[in-house]
Design an enzyme around this catalytic site. Sequence first.
Site, PDB file in Angstrom:
ATOM      1  N   GLN A 110       0.823  -1.211   0.000  1.00  0.00           N
ATOM      2  CA  GLN A 110       0.000   0.000   0.000  1.00  0.00           C
ATOM      3  C   GLN A 110       0.863   1.270   0.000  1.00  0.00           C
ATOM      4  O   GLN A 110       0.475   2.286  -0.562  1.00  0.00           O
ATOM      5  CB  GLN A 110      -0.900  -0.039   1.246  1.00  0.00           C
ATOM      6  CG  GLN A 110      -2.155   0.786   1.134  1.00  0.00           C
ATOM      7  CD  GLN A 110      -3.265   0.103   0.340  1.00  0.00           C
ATOM      8  OE1 GLN A 110      -3.525  -1.066   0.509  1.00  0.00           O
ATOM      9  NE2 GLN A 110      -3.916   0.841  -0.534  1.00  0.00           N
ATOM     10  N   LYS A 125      -2.589  -0.999   6.641  1.00  0.00           N
ATOM     11  CA  LYS A 125      -3.588  -2.035   6.372  1.00  0.00           C
ATOM     12  C   LYS A 125      -3.973  -2.683   7.692  1.00  0.00           C
ATOM     13  O   LYS A 125      -3.219  -2.603   8.663  1.00  0.00           O
ATOM     14  CB  LYS A 125      -2.991  -3.099   5.450  1.00  0.00           C
ATOM     15  CG  LYS A 125      -4.024  -3.943   4.723  1.00  0.00           C
ATOM     16  CD  LYS A 125      -4.467  -3.317   3.427  1.00  0.00           C
ATOM     17  CE  LYS A 125      -5.521  -4.159   2.747  1.00  0.00           C
ATOM     18  NZ  LYS A 125      -5.718  -3.751   1.348  1.00  0.00           N
ATOM     19  N   GLY A 164     -12.417  -0.564   3.083  1.00  0.00           N
ATOM     20  CA  GLY A 164     -12.741  -1.981   2.924  1.00  0.00           C
ATOM     21  C   GLY A 164     -11.637  -2.757   2.223  1.00  0.00           C
ATOM     22  O   GLY A 164     -10.715  -2.198   1.645  1.00  0.00           O
ATOM     23  N   ASP A 165     -11.730  -4.054   2.298  1.00  0.00           N
ATOM     24  CA  ASP A 165     -10.916  -5.004   1.526  1.00  0.00           C
ATOM     25  C   ASP A 165     -11.738  -6.295   1.560  1.00  0.00           C
ATOM     26  O   ASP A 165     -12.975  -6.220   1.748  1.00  0.00           O
ATOM     27  CB  ASP A 165      -9.509  -5.173   2.157  1.00  0.00           C
ATOM     28  CG  ASP A 165      -8.560  -6.008   1.290  1.00  0.00           C
ATOM     29  OD1 ASP A 165      -8.029  -5.470   0.310  1.00  0.00           O
ATOM     30  OD2 ASP A 165      -8.366  -7.207   1.570  1.00  0.00           O
ATOM     31  N   ASN A 240     -16.143  -7.453  -4.935  1.00  0.00           N
ATOM     32  CA  ASN A 240     -16.197  -6.052  -5.374  1.00  0.00           C
ATOM     33  C   ASN A 240     -15.314  -5.791  -6.594  1.00  0.00           C
ATOM     34  O   ASN A 240     -15.757  -5.215  -7.588  1.00  0.00           O
ATOM     35  CB  ASN A 240     -15.775  -5.169  -4.191  1.00  0.00           C
ATOM     36  CG  ASN A 240     -15.594  -3.727  -4.592  1.00  0.00           C
ATOM     37  OD1 ASN A 240     -14.521  -3.332  -5.027  1.00  0.00           O
ATOM     38  ND2 ASN A 240     -16.650  -2.952  -4.487  1.00  0.00           N
ATOM     39  N   SER A 377     -10.694   6.588  -2.910  1.00  0.00           N
ATOM     40  CA  SER A 377     -10.829   6.845  -1.474  1.00  0.00           C
ATOM     41  C   SER A 377     -10.247   8.216  -1.128  1.00  0.00           C
ATOM     42  O   SER A 377     -10.802   8.964  -0.310  1.00  0.00           O
ATOM     43  CB  SER A 377     -10.082   5.784  -0.657  1.00  0.00           C
ATOM     44  OG  SER A 377     -10.864   4.632  -0.495  1.00  0.00           O
TER      45      SER A 377
END
Length: 445
Positions: A110, A125, A164-165, A240, A377
Site C-alpha cells: 500500500q 492495512k 474496505g478489503d 467487489n 478513497s
Amino acid sequence: MHNLENLRQEVLQRNPGETEFHQAVAEVFGALTPVVERHPEYVEAGILRRMCEPERQIIFRVPWTDDEGNVQVNRGFRVEFNSALGPYKGGLRFHPTVYLGIVKFLGFEQIFKNALTGMPIGGGKGGSDFNPAGRSEGEIMRFCQSFMTELYRHIGEYTDVPAGDVGVGSREIGFLFGQYKRITNRFEAGVLTGKGVSWGGSLVRPEATGYGTVMFADHMLRTRGQGMEGQRVLVSGSGNVAINAIEKAQQLGAVAVTASDSSGFVVDEDGIDVDLLRQVKEVRRGRIGEYVELRGGRSRFVSEGSVWSVPGTIALPSATQNELDEADAKRLVENGVLAVAEGANMPCTQRAVELFGEAGVLFGPAKAANAGGVATSALEMQQNASRDSWSFDFTHDRLEQIMGDIHDRCLETADEYGSPGNYVAGANIAGFVKVADAMLAQGLV
Ligand SMILES: NC(=O)C1=CN([C@@H]2O[C@H](COP(=O)(O)OP(=O)(O)OC[C@H]3O[C@@H](n4cnc5c(N)ncnc54)[C@H](O)[C@@H]3O)[C@@H](O)[C@H]2O)C=CC1
Ligand SMILES: O=C(O)CCC(=O)C(=O)O
C-alpha cells in the site's frame, strides 16, 4: 545488489514465518538495484531498512457474542506502515487466513501504491481473522462494533484512514463508522472511506478498483495499437473488484466470460450477466454455481481447476494473493494471452510474473493496476474535507485521469531506469523514489 540482498535476508530473519510479507519485499527490492546505484544517499540514510519496519503495529483482542450467546474471540490488526506522504491509508480485511504476515504484505504494498496515485496518503492495512461467511447481520454488526471499540483510539482523518478489503464492504464500513461516531461523539467523515453516499461516501468508490484495473489494461494495450474492444476477458473472483472489472470490460466492448469463488468457477460464452452476478453475490450472498442455475444458456459451472485454463486474451486476477501460479501462466501464454492486469493484491506468484515477462505479455502489477480504489478513497477524503459531493461523471473522469497518469508514470520511470516497457520496475521504482525523497526530507524518524 550485495547490499539489497543482505537487507532482504535481514528482513526475512526479523520477520520469521511471514511469507507473504517476504514475497512483497522481494518484489520491490527486485526493482531497486538501479535506484540504489544512482542514489547512494537512500542507503546511507537507512531508507530501505526503515521502510521495511512498520512505524507502528497494533494487535488486539476482539471479543463478541454470537447469536447463540457464546463468547467468541478474534484477533484484530492495524499496521501503520509509513506516513511520509500523508495519513496511513489502506483497507481492512476480515478473513480466517488473516495473520500479521498478510497484513504486513498488504500494508507494505500500500505504501508504494498510494505513492503512485499522486495523492497525499501514506500506507497502512488492517483486519481480523474473523470469518464473516455464514454469520448473521447481527453477528457482523456486533463484531464490527467490538473491533472499532479498540481501533477508534488509533485512527482519525489526519492519522489513519481505514477502508474496505476482502470481507469488508459498505455494510461493514457502516457498522464501523456508527461505532466510531458513538464513541467519539464526532461525525468525522474523513476517518473511513467506502461510506454510503448519503452519509459522506463518494460515487464511483464501489466501482473504482475494478474499473481502474480495466482502464489500466486498456492503456497497456494501446501502447501496442490495441484496446479492450473485442477482447475475450478472464476474471477470477466475484467480489467487489471482480464484478466491477467485468462491468467495465463489457462497457469497453470486451466479452468477460468467467468469474469464480472458493467453490469453483463459471464460464459464460455469451458474456457474464453483471446484474445477475451482483444479485447472486451481493444481494443473496450465494455461491457462484447459483449464477449458472439462474442463467442457463451457454453458461457452465466448473468445480475443479481455475479460470486460467479457459482460453482468453486478457486476464484480470481479482480474487486473492498467489492465485495464479507458474502452471497457470504457462497455460495463459499457450492460449495467446496479450495482457494481464492484477485487480487483486499480489495474485500472481513471482515465477508467473517472470514467465509473462519472458513471453512478452503486457503485465500490470497490482500496486499500479488496482490503485484506482485507494485513489478514489482519497477523492472521497477530498470531498469530506470540503463538505462537497461530486457527480458520478466528474469522479469517473478523475479516476480515468489518475489511471492514465499512473500508467504513464510507470512507463516513463521504467524507461528512465533502463527497463523499457517493464511496468513492474516502473511501478516499484516510481513509488519507492517518491516515498524515499519524502523520508529524506523529514529526517531520521
Ligand atoms: N476492495 C477494494 O477496493 C480493493 C481490493 N483489492 C484486492 O482485491 C482482491 C479482492 O478483494 P474484494 O473484491 O474487495 O473482496 P470481496 O470481499 O468483495 O470479495 C472477496 C473475493 O475473494 C475471492 N476469493 C477469496 N478466496 C478465494 C478462493 N480461494 N478462490 C477464489 N476466489 C476467492 C472471492 O471470490 C471474491 O472475489 C483482494 O486481493 C483485495 O486485497 C485491491 C485494491 C482495492
Ligand atoms: O481505499 C482504501 O483505502 C483501501 C484500498 C485497499 O485496501 C487497497 O488498495 O488494497
